[in-house]
Design a protein around this motif. Structure first.
Motif, PDB file in Angstrom:
ATOM      1  N   GLY A 196       0.804  -1.232   0.000  1.00 17.71           N
ATOM      2  CA  GLY A 196       0.000   0.000   0.000  1.00 17.71           C
ATOM      3  C   GLY A 196       0.825   1.264   0.000  1.00 17.71           C
ATOM      4  O   GLY A 196       0.398   2.298   0.529  1.00 17.71           O
ATOM      5  N   GLY A 197       1.991   1.223  -0.607  1.00 14.84           N
ATOM      6  CA  GLY A 197       2.944   2.337  -0.559  1.00 14.84           C
ATOM      7  C   GLY A 197       2.449   3.623  -1.185  1.00 14.84           C
ATOM      8  O   GLY A 197       2.975   4.696  -0.892  1.00 14.84           O
ATOM      9  N   ASP A 198       1.432   3.538  -2.043  1.00 16.47           N
ATOM     10  CA  ASP A 198       0.892   4.765  -2.627  1.00 16.47           C
ATOM     11  C   ASP A 198       0.044   5.540  -1.616  1.00 16.47           C
ATOM     12  O   ASP A 198      -0.312   6.695  -1.855  1.00 16.47           O
ATOM     13  CB  ASP A 198       0.080   4.451  -3.893  1.00 16.47           C
ATOM     14  N   GLY A 199      -0.297   4.905  -0.492  1.00 15.41           N
ATOM     15  CA  GLY A 199      -1.029   5.588   0.571  1.00 15.41           C
ATOM     16  C   GLY A 199      -2.526   5.679   0.344  1.00 15.41           C
ATOM     17  O   GLY A 199      -3.250   6.225   1.189  1.00 15.41           O
ATOM     18  N   ASP A 220      10.433  -1.284   0.647  1.00 14.82           N
ATOM     19  CA  ASP A 220      10.941  -0.239  -0.243  1.00 14.82           C
ATOM     20  C   ASP A 220      10.404   1.154   0.083  1.00 14.82           C
ATOM     21  O   ASP A 220       9.385   1.579  -0.444  1.00 14.82           O
ATOM     22  CB  ASP A 220      10.622  -0.611  -1.690  1.00 14.82           C
ATOM     23  N   GLU A 221      11.108   1.865   0.930  1.00  9.87           N
ATOM     24  CA  GLU A 221      10.657   3.183   1.357  1.00  9.87           C
ATOM     25  C   GLU A 221      10.613   4.184   0.196  1.00  9.87           C
ATOM     26  O   GLU A 221       9.896   5.184   0.250  1.00  9.87           O
ATOM     27  CB  GLU A 221      11.555   3.725   2.479  1.00  9.87           C
ATOM     28  N   ALA A 222      11.377   3.913  -0.882  1.00  3.71           N
ATOM     29  CA  ALA A 222      11.407   4.839  -2.023  1.00  3.71           C
ATOM     30  C   ALA A 222      10.013   5.018  -2.626  1.00  3.71           C
ATOM     31  O   ALA A 222       9.701   6.080  -3.166  1.00  3.71           O
ATOM     32  CB  ALA A 222      12.386   4.345  -3.081  1.00  3.71           C
ATOM     33  N   VAL A 223       9.170   3.979  -2.533  1.00  7.86           N
ATOM     34  CA  VAL A 223       7.802   4.091  -3.058  1.00  7.86           C
ATOM     35  C   VAL A 223       7.058   5.188  -2.300  1.00  7.86           C
ATOM     36  O   VAL A 223       6.448   6.082  -2.884  1.00  7.86           O
ATOM     37  CB  VAL A 223       7.044   2.743  -2.962  1.00  7.86           C
ATOM     38  N   ILE A 224       7.131   5.119  -0.963  1.00  8.74           N
ATOM     39  CA  ILE A 224       6.482   6.137  -0.130  1.00  8.74           C
ATOM     40  C   ILE A 224       7.035   7.525  -0.429  1.00  8.74           C
ATOM     41  O   ILE A 224       6.296   8.504  -0.539  1.00  8.74           O
ATOM     42  CB  ILE A 224       6.669   5.803   1.377  1.00  8.74           C
ATOM     43  N   ASN A 225       8.336   7.601  -0.597  1.00  7.36           N
ATOM     44  CA  ASN A 225       8.947   8.917  -0.834  1.00  7.36           C
ATOM     45  C   ASN A 225       8.449   9.544  -2.132  1.00  7.36           C
ATOM     46  O   ASN A 225       8.153  10.737  -2.175  1.00  7.36           O
ATOM     47  CB  ASN A 225      10.474   8.803  -0.844  1.00  7.36           C
ATOM     48  N   GLY A 226       8.339   8.734  -3.171  1.00  9.91           N
ATOM     49  CA  GLY A 226       7.816   9.238  -4.440  1.00  9.91           C
ATOM     50  C   GLY A 226       6.351   9.609  -4.339  1.00  9.91           C
ATOM     51  O   GLY A 226       5.930  10.675  -4.814  1.00  9.91           O
ATOM     52  N   CYS A 227       5.562   8.733  -3.693  1.00 12.71           N
ATOM     53  CA  CYS A 227       4.111   8.951  -3.623  1.00 12.71           C
ATOM     54  C   CYS A 227       3.754  10.136  -2.726  1.00 12.71           C
ATOM     55  O   CYS A 227       2.816  10.875  -3.019  1.00 12.71           O
ATOM     56  CB  CYS A 227       3.414   7.682  -3.146  1.00 12.71           C
ATOM     57  N   ARG A 228       4.493  10.275  -1.627  1.00 17.00           N
ATOM     58  CA  ARG A 228       4.255  11.411  -0.725  1.00 17.00           C
ATOM     59  C   ARG A 228       4.306  12.720  -1.504  1.00 17.00           C
ATOM     60  O   ARG A 228       3.521  13.639  -1.272  1.00 17.00           O
ATOM     61  CB  ARG A 228       5.328  11.406   0.363  1.00 17.00           C
ATOM     62  N   GLN A 229       5.236  12.769  -2.472  1.00 17.09           N
ATOM     63  CA  GLN A 229       5.440  13.993  -3.244  1.00 17.09           C
ATOM     64  C   GLN A 229       4.475  14.100  -4.434  1.00 17.09           C
ATOM     65  O   GLN A 229       3.911  15.158  -4.686  1.00 17.09           O
ATOM     66  CB  GLN A 229       6.890  13.996  -3.747  1.00 17.09           C
ATOM     67  N   MET A 231       1.810  11.698  -5.478  1.00 12.35           N
ATOM     68  CA  MET A 231       0.507  11.018  -5.536  1.00 12.35           C
ATOM     69  C   MET A 231      -0.419  11.591  -4.465  1.00 12.35           C
ATOM     70  O   MET A 231      -1.210  10.859  -3.868  1.00 12.35           O
ATOM     71  CB  MET A 231       0.681   9.493  -5.345  1.00 12.35           C
ATOM     72  N   ARG A 232      -0.379  12.888  -4.250  1.00 14.93           N
ATOM     73  CA  ARG A 232      -1.135  13.484  -3.142  1.00 14.93           C
ATOM     74  C   ARG A 232      -2.641  13.441  -3.366  1.00 14.93           C
ATOM     75  O   ARG A 232      -3.410  13.469  -2.397  1.00 14.93           O
ATOM     76  CB  ARG A 232      -0.651  14.913  -2.852  1.00 14.93           C
ATOM     77  N   LYS A 233      -3.087  13.338  -4.605  1.00 15.29           N
ATOM     78  CA  LYS A 233      -4.530  13.180  -4.823  1.00 15.29           C
ATOM     79  C   LYS A 233      -4.989  11.830  -4.307  1.00 15.29           C
ATOM     80  O   LYS A 233      -6.157  11.629  -3.997  1.00 15.29           O
ATOM     81  CB  LYS A 233      -4.857  13.309  -6.313  1.00 15.29           C
ATOM     82  N   THR A 234      -4.068  10.878  -4.237  1.00 13.20           N
ATOM     83  CA  THR A 234      -4.385   9.548  -3.731  1.00 13.20           C
ATOM     84  C   THR A 234      -4.140   9.461  -2.226  1.00 13.20           C
ATOM     85  O   THR A 234      -4.980   8.976  -1.477  1.00 13.20           O
ATOM     86  CB  THR A 234      -3.526   8.500  -4.478  1.00 13.20           C
ATOM     87  N   CYS A 235      -2.979   9.926  -1.774  1.00  8.60           N
ATOM     88  CA  CYS A 235      -2.592   9.691  -0.371  1.00  8.60           C
ATOM     89  C   CYS A 235      -2.893  10.872   0.540  1.00  8.60           C
ATOM     90  O   CYS A 235      -2.798  10.733   1.763  1.00  8.60           O
ATOM     91  CB  CYS A 235      -1.112   9.309  -0.273  1.00  8.60           C
ATOM     92  N   GLY A 236      -3.281  12.020  -0.037  1.00  7.74           N
ATOM     93  CA  GLY A 236      -3.494  13.192   0.819  1.00  7.74           C
ATOM     94  C   GLY A 236      -2.225  13.481   1.597  1.00  7.74           C
ATOM     95  O   GLY A 236      -1.126  13.418   1.042  1.00  7.74           O
ATOM     96  N   ASP A 237      -2.364  13.703   2.941  1.00  5.74           N
ATOM     97  CA  ASP A 237      -1.168  14.000   3.732  1.00  5.74           C
ATOM     98  C   ASP A 237      -0.778  12.845   4.655  1.00  5.74           C
ATOM     99  O   ASP A 237       0.082  13.007   5.510  1.00  5.74           O
ATOM    100  CB  ASP A 237      -1.357  15.305   4.527  1.00  5.74           C
ATOM    101  N   VAL A 238      -1.402  11.661   4.461  1.00  9.59           N
ATOM    102  CA  VAL A 238      -1.146  10.571   5.424  1.00  9.59           C
ATOM    103  C   VAL A 238       0.290  10.069   5.396  1.00  9.59           C
ATOM    104  O   VAL A 238       0.754   9.467   6.365  1.00  9.59           O
ATOM    105  CB  VAL A 238      -2.097   9.350   5.268  1.00  9.59           C
ATOM    106  N   LEU A 239       1.001  10.279   4.275  1.00 15.29           N
ATOM    107  CA  LEU A 239       2.380   9.792   4.223  1.00 15.29           C
ATOM    108  C   LEU A 239       3.395  10.840   4.690  1.00 15.29           C
ATOM    109  O   LEU A 239       4.597  10.572   4.730  1.00 15.29           O
ATOM    110  CB  LEU A 239       2.734   9.321   2.800  1.00 15.29           C
ATOM    111  N   ASP A 240       2.898  12.033   5.064  1.00 17.92           N
ATOM    112  CA  ASP A 240       3.815  13.087   5.522  1.00 17.92           C
ATOM    113  C   ASP A 240       4.523  12.668   6.812  1.00 17.92           C
ATOM    114  O   ASP A 240       5.641  13.089   7.079  1.00 17.92           O
ATOM    115  CB  ASP A 240       3.069  14.412   5.732  1.00 17.92           C
ATOM    116  N   SER A 241       3.821  11.853   7.591  1.00 19.89           N
ATOM    117  CA  SER A 241       4.449  11.306   8.794  1.00 19.89           C
ATOM    118  C   SER A 241       4.164   9.808   8.827  1.00 19.89           C
ATOM    119  O   SER A 241       3.106   9.365   8.372  1.00 19.89           O
ATOM    120  CB  SER A 241       3.859  11.985  10.026  1.00 19.89           C
ATOM    121  N   LEU A 242       5.110   9.040   9.351  1.00 19.99           N
ATOM    122  CA  LEU A 242       4.896   7.581   9.396  1.00 19.99           C
ATOM    123  C   LEU A 242       4.036   7.160  10.586  1.00 19.99           C
ATOM    124  O   LEU A 242       3.722   5.982  10.738  1.00 19.99           O
ATOM    125  CB  LEU A 242       6.240   6.836   9.382  1.00 19.99           C
TER     126      LEU A 242
END
Lengths: 361, 361
Positions: A196-199, A220-229, A231-242
């Protein structure tokens, strides 16, 4: 500089008159000052190639069995009106020359080869599809996979892992399906998300006021790092903090984590496995993938409460063999389970997708 | 017998060493006993063609600007293992020869050219997409258009008019969208459907207990005849008879019919225009299409009751120019109107589609 590759094909109800066809087109190639080479095909029809200015190249084949194919390659920067005119001239002339035996004329959209932005991302069932991708937002080789985030005009940003389209801004249907298609009540529940790395799942689950969500991203934390930046229409701000009010994100191999939960007797109301697609190939070298899949599945089911559910995506609806194999795995688990499945249209996939709900008998 | 066309492309960060690349591949072509021809491109890179057994044909281009392209054509009945092995050998060798400067290797699914069943039906925005079509159920040239009904493994039967994918068994989303997306109450209402030859709108509307539905198919009865037989998952049995308890189907030019309604002062609660897509081109020769469209639109709005609604499909979401032109038409009607639009995923379209709701101010 990319190469544009055009095709123009005439399917015929009878073999074409080769001499007439070839001669009939000659003036067009001469006008273009193209240099012709006729090749010996040892009885497999007429094959001629034409090299023109600016790197233009044409292949003309008059096949023996009722088919004429034309290929035209030119560079991206070439004058597209001139190229279109050449193709139009060939099409019109061939329509005349082959009149009465044409069953189909097919001129496909040109294929762009070697372009900066790659628009071709074949479906899971191996079909060629072109996306309306206009730029690359993120492209990274992590230790585990290639991670791309691409922008599609219609689907928004798309996460592509190792060439597989994972999720786009347009794909709330995916997230809803893997959460049980709105039939579940998450309020006050304990939820485990695998992958669920896209958040997307995390962002949607958080809205439903669960007691606690544990998201185990695997490795693979790189997925979260890319999506946080991107894929915000998908993840909103939930990936801003773990960690958040009702969730925590673990970036570790999920197998030992699941084993620890089993040992501790820790259980969840919902386990949502968004890790990987079912392996497509069933060849022996893929055995280990199935082993891994079954291990995850077995551990996941163990941590589902008797009243709970396990959700996962399966595969595209056309890969029936892979889906059957997955369902066979469900029969082999250490806890007996029942399951249901649902076919869902995920917009950016360009193919229908199967989702599973699994529960303990 | 169809031609299978494979492409294999290496995008590079620097120009390839042409001599090294060409020499490096030589043994592979020699092993295949292929006859090489080197063409003079007048400075546009190395271009060689190779003719092999069984009609196999390869084009190798080492472009001057960091791109190597390979085309391989073979016949459908050719040994696919041998062909795959040849492609694999070329890919592996090129990966070695170009090591260090490769930015992308792309090997697309083979394109099938001249096959009995055509699987390529480009999107409205001109993208190349391959469908999982396995047979043709109906193929007829009426006086007005070509009508095909094709079977797709995942989408079911698909109606294709003049090469445009119209509706598949999977596309209830289309019918729901053009009926107002479930927000309307059809019970006891009078409904006019323009077009709708696949019977989908009629079948869904009948279920909602309207007072009366008039479906004006325009002119081409062949569409109904094909759909009655092959689109039964969409139309059910509503097309078995042209009149039913609460509907009648008229097969006539809808313009005089609409004019007559206007003269008679006859009105409807809902007018659903399923006639044609918005013209894609905005060139002068298409003016007459826009004229026709505006005429239909103007007459249709006239027969909508003040409390009623007019629904129609627009176009794919990417054709913003065509959508804007359509919205401009809405400004020019003899009755002033307001409108809303909605973007919907219609599974078999492989692109998002815009639907309009229009009402009198």
């Amino acid at each position: 500089m990319a190469l544009r590759h055009y095709t123009l094909d005439f399917k015929l109800s009878a073999p074409a008159d080769c001499t007439k066809t070839v001669h009939g087109l000659q003036s067009i190639f001469q006008e273009q000052e193209m240099t012709e080479t006729v090749h010996d095909t040892e009885g497999h029809g007429h094959l001629a190639t034409f090299v023109g200015k600016k790197g233009r190249f044409v292949v003309l084949r008059v096949h023996t069995h009722g088919l004429v194919t034309v290929d035209l390659q030119c560079y991206e920067g070439d004058d597209s009106t001139q190229v279109d005119n050449l193709l139009n001239a060939l099409e019109t002339k061939l329509e005349n020359l082959l009149r009465g035996i044409i069953t189909r004329v097919k001129r496909l959209p040109a294929i762009s080869r070697g372009a900066t932005v790659d628009r071709y991302w074949p479906t899971a069932d191996g079909r060629l599809v072109e996306y309306d991708i206009d730029h690359v937002l993120y492209d990274k080789d992590s230790a585990y996979q290639n991670i791309k985030i691409l922008h599609s005009q219609q689907f928004g940003n798309i996460l592509v892992l190792n060439g597989d389209v994972n999720l786009a801004d347009s794909d709330l249907a995916y997230t809803q399906a893997i959460m049980g298609s709105g039939r579940e009540n998450y309020e006050g529940k304990e939820v485990l998300i695998l992958g669920g790395g896209d958040g997307g799942i995390l962002a949607e689950t958080v809205k439903l006021k669960p007691k606690m969500i544990t998201m185990n991203l695997h490795i693979d934390e790189a997925v979260i790092n890319g999506c946080r930046q991107h894929m915000r229409k998908t993840c909103g701000d939930v990936l801003d903090s773990l960690t958040g009010d009702c969730y925590q994100v673990l970036v570790e191999d999920c197998v030992p984590v699941l084993k620890k939960y089993v040992e501790e007797g820790r259980t969840f109301d919902y386990v949502i496995n968004d890790l990987t697609a079912v392996p497509i190939s069933t060849l022996p070298e893929e055995d280990s993938t199935w082993e891994f899949l079954r291990l995850i599945l077995d551990l996941s089911i163990k941590v589902v409460r008797p009243s709970g559910k396990y959700f996962t995506q399966g595969n595209c609806v056309n890969l029936t063999e892979a889906l059957n194999l997955y369902e066979e795995q469900l029969e082999k688990l250490s806890c007996p389970v029942d399951f249901s499945k649902e076919v869902v249209c995920v917009p950016s996939y360009m193919e229908l997708w199967v989702f599973y709900s699994v529960w303990k008998k």
